[in-house]
Structure formats: C-alpha cells, structure tokens
Design a protein around this motif. Sequence first.
Motif, short mmCIF file in Angstrom:
data_model
loop_
_atom_site.label_atom_id
_atom_site.label_comp_id
_atom_site.label_asym_id
_atom_site.label_seq_id
_atom_site.Cartn_x
_atom_site.Cartn_y
_atom_site.Cartn_z
N THR A 28 0.61 -1.18 -0.01
CA THR A 28 0.02 0.07 0.04
C THR A 28 0.98 1.20 0.15
N PHE A 29 0.56 2.16 -0.86
CA PHE A 29 1.39 3.53 -1.07
C PHE A 29 0.48 4.62 -0.38
N THR A 30 0.78 5.26 0.51
CA THR A 30 0.02 6.59 0.97
C THR A 30 0.58 7.78 0.58
N ALA A 31 -0.36 8.96 0.43
CA ALA A 31 0.09 9.95 -0.05
C ALA A 31 1.20 10.73 0.48
N ASP A 32 1.35 10.36 1.75
CA ASP A 32 2.49 11.10 2.53
C ASP A 32 3.89 10.38 2.14
N GLY A 33 4.07 9.31 1.19
CA GLY A 33 5.01 8.99 0.82
C GLY A 33 5.53 7.62 1.46
N LYS A 34 4.68 7.29 2.18
CA LYS A 34 5.25 5.89 2.90
C LYS A 34 4.59 4.60 2.17
N ALA A 35 5.36 3.49 2.30
CA ALA A 35 4.99 2.21 1.68
C ALA A 35 4.80 1.35 2.80
N PHE A 36 3.80 0.52 2.95
CA PHE A 36 3.33 -0.50 3.86
C PHE A 36 2.94 -1.97 3.27
N GLY A 37 3.53 -2.94 3.84
CA GLY A 37 3.07 -4.28 3.15
C GLY A 37 3.60 -5.43 3.81
N THR A 38 3.57 -6.70 3.18
CA THR A 38 4.07 -7.86 3.37
C THR A 38 4.73 -8.44 2.16
N ASP A 39 5.91 -9.32 2.10
CA ASP A 39 6.32 -10.02 1.37
C ASP A 39 5.49 -11.35 1.13
N GLY A 40 4.63 -11.66 2.25
CA GLY A 40 4.02 -12.71 2.13
C GLY A 40 4.49 -13.69 3.42
N THR A 44 9.66 4.14 2.49
CA THR A 44 9.30 5.40 1.62
C THR A 44 9.44 5.28 0.26
N TRP A 45 8.79 6.28 -0.59
CA TRP A 45 8.65 6.08 -1.79
C TRP A 45 8.72 7.49 -2.42
N THR A 46 9.16 7.70 -3.60
CA THR A 46 8.93 8.92 -4.57
C THR A 46 8.48 8.59 -5.84
N GLU A 47 7.77 9.38 -6.64
CA GLU A 47 7.38 9.00 -7.99
C GLU A 47 7.74 10.23 -8.90
N GLU A 48 8.46 9.99 -10.14
CA GLU A 48 8.69 10.78 -10.95
C GLU A 48 8.51 10.24 -12.36
N LYS A 49 7.70 11.00 -13.24
CA LYS A 49 7.44 10.43 -14.49
C LYS A 49 6.97 8.99 -14.60
N GLY A 50 5.99 8.66 -13.76
CA GLY A 50 5.46 7.54 -13.48
C GLY A 50 6.47 6.35 -13.07
N LYS A 51 7.54 6.55 -12.69
CA LYS A 51 8.44 5.66 -11.90
C LYS A 51 8.54 5.61 -10.61
N VAL A 52 8.14 4.86 -9.68
CA VAL A 52 8.24 4.67 -8.04
C VAL A 52 9.66 4.27 -7.73
N THR A 53 10.45 5.13 -7.16
CA THR A 53 11.61 4.79 -6.54
C THR A 53 11.28 4.50 -4.92
N PHE A 54 11.84 3.55 -4.35
CA PHE A 54 11.66 3.22 -2.98
C PHE A 54 12.96 3.76 -2.15
N GLY A 55 12.77 4.44 -0.99
CA GLY A 55 13.96 4.48 -0.07
C GLY A 55 14.26 3.21 0.50
N PRO A 56 15.25 3.11 1.30
CA PRO A 56 15.42 1.76 2.00
C PRO A 56 14.13 1.20 2.41
N LEU A 57 13.84 -0.15 1.91
CA LEU A 57 12.76 -0.70 2.79
C LEU A 57 13.26 -1.67 3.80
N ALA A 58 12.57 -1.41 5.07
CA ALA A 58 12.73 -2.09 6.12
C ALA A 58 11.99 -3.60 6.22
N SER A 59 12.37 -4.51 6.49
CA SER A 59 11.50 -5.81 6.82
C SER A 59 11.82 -6.40 7.97
#
Length: 136
Positions: A55-67, A74-89
Amino acid sequence: MMNTRTAPRSRTLRGAAAAALLGAAALVLTACSGGASVADTSWGTLDTRGEPAMTFTADGKAFGTDGCNIVNGTWTEEKGKVTFGPLASTMMFCEGVDTWLSGASTAVVEGDKIAFSDEDGKKIGSLKKTEFTAPE
C-alpha cells in the motif's frame, strides 16, 4: 462581391478544431506518461498469508508484506516511476514463501498491475491493483 463574414467564421472554426485536437493530444500524452500517481493505492491482498501486498500512502510511505515479513519504507514518484527509499523488513523464515518484494528498488504501473524491479533493474514481480486499504 465577397462575403466577408465567411472567412473569419471559417478561421474561427479551424482554430477551435485545432485547439480541440491539441487538447486531445495532451490528454493522450498525459495518459501515456503515467500521469496517475500510486498515492493512496493498494496492490495485492494484505489478508492472504504467503502472498505479497503493498500500500502506498499520499505522504510517501509504503506498507506491506512480502507474504511472510512486514515490509515498510518510503517512496517517491517521477514520470510514472516509483523509487523506494530503503525498505525495512522483519526477518522471519517462512517455508515456501518467495520474499521478492523486500528486494524492490523501483516500480512502474502497467494498467491494473504494478511491476517491481530490483536495484539492477531486473523485474522481480508484480501485483494486481486492489481496493485502497489505509494502514492502521
């Protein structure tokens, strides 16, 4: 004798037609350039054990599960491409679960799916769009 009203009206109609065509072209280009943001969207099914979801929230945070593990960052988006900051797991071991999502570096929406790639640009998986579920 020449009718002077015909020429200006004709130019006006041509101008209106040209403006309409330019507007339509702009809409097509916007649609093709990935104009829709991933803000406040969900992908995959969060309730299904063993299946990835994000799930991507408007404040630039990404939450989820790898299963198996919880994934966030965190995430940013430019020209349709999402780039993640470091993903913690979390680092639990779950037999038979492919934990590819925790290795995502970028993502691109492709219709009703989002395709994730690793830091080398290799596609590692995709998720189908689902109803937005705000994180708790």
